[in-house]
Write a protein that holds these residues in place. Structure first.
Motif, PDB file in Angstrom:
ATOM      1  N   LEU A   1      73.290  44.534  80.948  1.00 27.36           N
ATOM      2  CA  LEU A   1      72.709  45.543  81.844  1.00 27.36           C
ATOM      3  C   LEU A   1      71.629  46.361  81.144  1.00 27.36           C
ATOM      4  N   GLN A   2      71.771  46.573  79.847  1.00 25.16           N
ATOM      5  CA  GLN A   2      70.790  47.358  79.102  1.00 25.16           C
ATOM      6  C   GLN A   2      69.429  46.680  79.021  1.00 25.16           C
ATOM      7  N   THR A   3      69.397  45.380  79.224  1.00 26.41           N
ATOM      8  CA  THR A   3      68.108  44.689  79.212  1.00 26.41           C
ATOM      9  C   THR A   3      67.258  45.107  80.415  1.00 26.41           C
ATOM     10  N   VAL A   4      67.920  45.584  81.467  1.00 28.54           N
ATOM     11  CA  VAL A   4      67.204  46.046  82.664  1.00 28.54           C
ATOM     12  C   VAL A   4      67.199  47.573  82.731  1.00 28.54           C
TER      13      VAL A   4
ATOM     14  N   ASP B   1      66.222  42.005  88.922  1.00 31.03           N
ATOM     15  CA  ASP B   1      66.491  41.642  87.525  1.00 31.03           C
ATOM     16  C   ASP B   1      67.993  41.641  87.227  1.00 31.03           C
ATOM     17  N   ILE B   2      68.716  42.618  87.766  1.00 36.41           N
ATOM     18  CA  ILE B   2      70.165  42.674  87.530  1.00 36.41           C
ATOM     19  C   ILE B   2      70.869  41.535  88.260  1.00 36.41           C
TER      20      ILE B   2
ATOM     21  N   ILE C   1      76.198  38.838  86.558  1.00 37.56           N
ATOM     22  CA  ILE C   1      77.400  39.395  85.930  1.00 37.56           C
ATOM     23  C   ILE C   1      78.522  39.493  86.962  1.00 37.56           C
ATOM     24  N   PRO C   2      79.668  38.864  86.733  1.00 36.63           N
ATOM     25  CA  PRO C   2      80.792  38.966  87.680  1.00 36.63           C
ATOM     26  C   PRO C   2      81.291  40.415  87.773  1.00 36.63           C
ATOM     27  N   GLY C   3      81.662  40.847  88.973  1.00 35.60           N
ATOM     28  CA  GLY C   3      82.184  42.196  89.168  1.00 35.60           C
ATOM     29  C   GLY C   3      81.123  43.257  89.339  1.00 35.60           C
TER      30      GLY C   3
END
Length: 568
Positions: A112-115, A148-149, A154-156
């Motif tokens: 998540l930090q990449t976005v 982007d996310i 990402i599951p959940g």
């Protein structure tokens, strides 16, 4: 009887009893089956009926089982008096997580930090490691962030559509319009007022409406609002001031046409409102208004019937009272008439007019004009004026020329409007109002002759007194300057001022009051002083020059006041 016969009869009875029991059990089982079938049929009929109902209903009418984007209720648009949008809802999305479905919290955060590089790692880890079924991660994402996310897979992690308040004008009318919080609840300005009128109650009950709400029109003219803010910003830079504010008020309806206070903030970034000096000085700040208060002292003396326009007062010597000396800034050191006291802004002459009325009459008159009580209007940010706990002679004398009482600039403009419109006090409004509606609630506070005398004095001051720099050719501006020394370390400082110019136009038939305040101005380049006549008055002139035509005021030229045709 033979034993075999008895035995046979007993056997027969048991056989009959067993047969009867089997028949009863069969009937009971059959009944149970029928009841179960009926319940299943009824259940599916209800579900089918509701599905048909939802399928035939309008999208907005199905809000009893709300869609994700209906969970956050809509707000009505805010528009100016000409229909220009000041605030509206736009669709956005927010990021949430279902912690029970998160496989690896550390990996999820890292991706998540990449976005979202500014993501709070500690808080997010605590949320993702919890045993809850739902946690917000980031409200109101941009479309690019969402895309982007989503690509991270990402599951959940999921998205929920929401509504976000958008203010197209940005800072232009921020202190009037106000802003909302992340849950779309009004927390300042007219946005907060809307919630107080029942909108917040609908939200709390989880209710939405079947149709889009009608826009709410404000009294503000966005064109004039832009001019006012633009001129204030220019004045702050020109005079190196720490703050400035202005209001344009319709004297016949009480409508606030424009009001600005600088420094302001962008309501699209609500956190800016919490920064230092971003408060609304026009209605939420109280100040000693300086010599603009001589307007009300003069009106009080004339309205009492004890002073007339042709009367004179000795201003040749300072007044000494209670260890204090009251003198004039530019004293004439002679007897002055009432008009001369006004245009020369004589502290001595004004104090002597207040003495004629008396302490009790002075306090009653200012209360009657609404200068000592909390103003009633829609805007939530309204301050309470401050006055001495006990009025003594020295208090009445200093208050007569603007020291010793603090009130809001907006209240000062409202009281001045009453002196210009024939003597009727009209509470200000930020919503459209007709003159008939205003008159239904207006209060006669001075007699019409007093109002006529004050219009004459206003215009005279613009022609011959300290307000000459406020005049605009063709628009007959009148007004009164106010240069108030500010209190620094418990004492009045002659180097730190709060300046104001209180104006009305056109003076032959006033329609608008314009008040400009400039906080701690410095001398303009080439000047050695920073009085209100040198900075607040020219700012009023610039506002009127640019906005008069937009307000429908026709210029008049020539000695007879008629327009002249000029050929080039």
């Amino acid at each position: 009887m033979k034993k075999p016969d008895i035995f046979n009869r007993m056997l027969e009875k048991r056989r009959q009893a067993a047969l009867t029991a089997r028949k009863g059990s069969g009937r009971e089982a059959k009944s149970r089956v029928m009841i179960a079938m009926f319940c299943f049929c009824a259940f599916y009929v209800v579900i089918g009926g509701r599905l048909v109902q939802y399928g035939m209903a309008d999208d907005q009418a199905t809000a009893s089982i709300p869609r994700a984007d209906m969970l956050l209720a809509s707000r009505p648009d805010l528009v100016d008096r000409n229909g220009e949008i000041l605030a509206t809802d736009i669709r956005t999305v927010s990021l949430y997580a279902e912690p029970r479905r998160i496989v690896d919290a550390d990996e999820a955060i890292e991706r998540l930090q990449t976005v979202l590089p500014d993501l709070d790692i500690r808080t997010t880890h605590r949320k993702l490691s919890s045993d809850s079924g739902f946690q917000w991660l980031r409200r109101q994402l941009t479309p690019k962030q969402q895309a982007d996310i989503m690509a991270l897979g990402i599951p959940g992690i999921g998205f929920r559509p929401e509504k976000r308040r958008f203010y197209p004008g940005g800072t232009t009318a921020s202190h009037i319009v106000g802003h909302v919080n992340v849950d779309n609840r009004g927390i300042a300005g007219m946005e907060k007022y809307l919630d107080s009128q029942g909108l917040a109650d609908l939200f709390d009950l989880g209710m939405t409406v079947d149709e889009e709400m009608e826009p709410v029109a404000l009294s503000v003219d966005l064109r004039v609002q832009h001019i006012v803010r633009d001129e204030l910003a220019a004045a702050m830079e020109r005079y190196d001031a720490i703050a400035a504010g202005a209001v344009v008020l319709d004297i016949h309806t009480g409508e606030v046409i424009a009001m600005s206070s600088l420094p302001d903030y962008n309501p699209n970034i609500p956190s800016q409102a919490l920064e230092k000096d971003r408060m609304n000085r026009m209605s939420a700040g109280t100040y000693e208004m300086g010599s603009t208060f001589k307007t009300f002292t003069t009106a009080m003396a004339l309205d009492s019937g004890r002073v007339r326009m042709g009367d004179s007062f000795d201003a040749s010597r300072p007044i000494r009272i209670g260890g204090h000396t009251i003198s004039d800034f530019h004293g004439k050191h002679r007897v002055l008439s009432v008009p001369e006291i006004f245009i020369y802004s004589s502290n001595i002459g004004t104090a002597k007019m207040a003495e004629v009325v008396g302490v009790q009459g002075h306090q009653e008159f200012l209360t009657r004009l609404g200068l000592l009580t909390r103003m009633q209007t829609e805007l939530p940010e309204v301050a309470m004026p401050l006055q001495p706990r006990e009025w003594k002679q020295i208090n009445s004398i200093t208050i007569s020329f603007g020291h010793g009482v603090t009130t809001t600039p907006l209240q000062t403009a409202v009281a001045a409007a009453a002196l210009m419109n024939g003597g009727k006090l009209i509470q200000p409004t930020f919503l459209p109002r007709t003159e008939a509606e205003a008159m239904a609630h207006a209060v006669q506070v001075v007699n019409p002759q007093t109002s006529a005398d004050m219009r004459e004095l206003f215009r005279l001051n613009s022609l011959e007194g300290s307000g000459r720099r406020a005049d605009v050719e063709g628009f007959r501006v009148g007004g009164k300057t106010g240069t108030a020394e500010k209190v620094v370390n418990g004492r009045y400082s002659s180097d730190v001022r709060f300046n104001a110019y209180l104006a009305a136009f056109p003076m032959d038939a006033p329609q608008y009051v314009v008040l400009v305040v400039i906080d701690e101005p410095k001398p303009e380049e080439g000047q050695h002083a920073a009085t209100a006549g040198l900075n607040a008055a020219p700012t009023v002139s610039a506002i009127i020059r640019r906005s008069a035509s937009l307000l429908g005021v026709q210029p008049k030229y020539g000695r007879d006041g008629s327009a002249m045709l000029v050929s080039y």
